[in-house]
Design a protein around this motif. Structure first.
Motif, mmCIF file in Angstrom:
data_model
loop_
_atom_site.group_PDB
_atom_site.id
_atom_site.type_symbol
_atom_site.label_atom_id
_atom_site.label_comp_id
_atom_site.label_asym_id
_atom_site.label_seq_id
_atom_site.Cartn_x
_atom_site.Cartn_y
_atom_site.Cartn_z
ATOM 1 N N LEU A 201 0.780 -1.396 -0.119
ATOM 2 C CA LEU A 201 0.126 -0.004 -0.149
ATOM 3 C C LEU A 201 1.045 1.275 -0.133
ATOM 4 O O LEU A 201 1.960 1.282 0.682
ATOM 5 C CB LEU A 201 -0.899 0.089 1.321
ATOM 6 C CG LEU A 201 -2.275 -0.738 0.992
ATOM 7 C CD1 LEU A 201 -2.240 -2.186 0.799
ATOM 8 C CD2 LEU A 201 -3.159 -0.464 2.585
ATOM 9 N N GLU A 205 -2.041 5.699 2.164
ATOM 10 C CA GLU A 205 -3.060 4.688 2.276
ATOM 11 C C GLU A 205 -2.743 3.986 3.408
ATOM 12 O O GLU A 205 -3.688 3.651 4.367
ATOM 13 C CB GLU A 205 -2.997 3.725 1.082
ATOM 14 C CG GLU A 205 -3.424 4.310 -0.242
ATOM 15 C CD GLU A 205 -3.092 3.467 -1.305
ATOM 16 O OE1 GLU A 205 -3.638 3.607 -2.409
ATOM 17 O OE2 GLU A 205 -2.501 2.599 -1.070
ATOM 18 N N SER A 232 -5.334 -0.871 -4.079
ATOM 19 C CA SER A 232 -4.230 0.087 -4.106
ATOM 20 C C SER A 232 -3.469 0.030 -5.425
ATOM 21 O O SER A 232 -3.475 1.171 -6.065
ATOM 22 C CB SER A 232 -3.262 -0.083 -2.937
ATOM 23 O OG SER A 232 -2.206 0.687 -3.030
ATOM 24 N N ASP A 238 -9.458 4.294 -0.867
ATOM 25 C CA ASP A 238 -9.639 5.360 -0.090
ATOM 26 C C ASP A 238 -10.139 4.962 1.114
ATOM 27 O O ASP A 238 -10.516 3.704 1.520
ATOM 28 C CB ASP A 238 -10.528 6.432 -0.700
ATOM 29 C CG ASP A 238 -11.901 5.854 -1.029
ATOM 30 O OD1 ASP A 238 -12.331 4.646 -0.580
ATOM 31 O OD2 ASP A 238 -12.423 6.308 -2.028
#
Length: 308
Positions: A201, A205, A232, A238
């Motif tokens: 990630l 994130e 990702s 998100d």
């Protein structure tokens, strides 16, 4: 070439970016007691400090700390001439044998050693090319006894560490985790395999994921971590997506402890909701745990004081 002598502890500086932690625990206390009785029996390995005055410690950070704690002002050292790559390899090799290494310690140690080995390999290869221009039939070998290029750095590191190349790669992936998540791995709150997937990630994130884990008091399963990784990579991850994934029921997430509501009812105000009761139980357990940890530290400090 090397020299053995006593030097002032104030002249000793920790190895730059040293990945192994020196923790104030029972083992360090016992080492301090031993030094008080018999001094430092095994000299520290050091080199001239390339960043300033004094010496840089290659091996012996725990001995240095214990000696300082024991009130020593000088310790015996072996001063060895080492370049940066040789120093990294020696530092890692002298610590990897320790028991109970944290995943983060192995991760950064493997990465540092692998990078150093690759630098050494390039240097050996460059020397071989120069030599080949003069002696085309030369089969010069590297210090490990292997013909240059016969074994890749990854393969050699895996062989020396007693791990597979794939496992070494997984450990090194952990160095891509933000400190807060890496700490959770060290504390056993996130499984190693899950952490490897989370390492893919992006940094932002990961911070969002940690905020949600902290708020919801939950961690992703391996399948959820894999999904987060894919999202990702596709650019669709998100905070809303992270919440959606983590809110899914995980049958094996945690062991459940069941308490009879009627047996505990007398301890709560009548108007308390189930959530308020749960929050209060968690708060009281947290206070109890912190009290126990404080008592342990007090006991350890008293023990070490008596030893002096």
């Amino acid at each position: 070439m090397e020299t053995i002598k006593n030097v002032s502890i104030s002249e000793l500086h920790s190895f730059r970016n040293h990945p192994f932690k020196v923790e104030t625990n029972t083992e360090l206390c016992e080492l301090m007691r031993s030094i008080e009785k018999e001094d430092v029996l095994v000299p520290l390995l050091v080199r001239m400090n390339p960043y300033g005055d004094g010496y840089e410690v290659i091996s012996g950070h725990r001995r240095k700390e214990a000696a300082l704690w024991a009130g020593e002002t000088e310790v015996p050292v072996v001063i060895r001439e080492l370049d940066d790559d040789q120093a990294v390899v020696a530092m890692v090799d002298s610590n990897l044998h320790r028991e109970n290494l944290k995943p983060s310690e192995k991760a950064f140690a493997y990465r540092m050693k692998l990078e150093a080995m690759k630098h050494q390999g390039k240097k050996v290869l460059a020397d071989d090319i120069t030599l080949a221009q003069v002696e085309p039939r030369s089969t010069k070998k590297n210090p490990g006894g292997l013909v240059s290029g016969a074994m890749r750095s990854n393969e050699l590191l895996a062989k020396q560490a007693g791990e597979s190349e794939a496992q070494i790669k997984r450990y090194i992936r952990l160095t891509n985790l933000i400190p807060k998540i890496l700490n959770m791995v060290d504390e056993g709150k996130i499984a190693f395999t899950v952490a490897v997937e989370l390492s893919y990630l992006k940094e932002e994130e990961q911070y969002e994921l940690h905020a949600i884990m902290d708020l919801e008091q939950c961690t992703p399963s391996l399948s959820q971590a894999c999904r987060l990784k894919v999202m990702s990579q596709h650019g669709t991850l998100d905070m809303d997506a992270i919440c959606m994934v983590l809110e899914e029921e995980k049958p094996n997430q945690r062991e459940q402890i069941k308490l009879r509501a009627d047996a505990l009812a007398k301890y709560f105000p009548e108007d308390y909701t189930p959530k308020q009761k749960t929050d209060l139980i968690e708060q009281l357990l947290k206070e109890w745990y912190e009290k126990q940890e404080y008592s342990k530290q007090e006991s350890l400090g008293s023990s070490c004081s008596r030893a002096r």
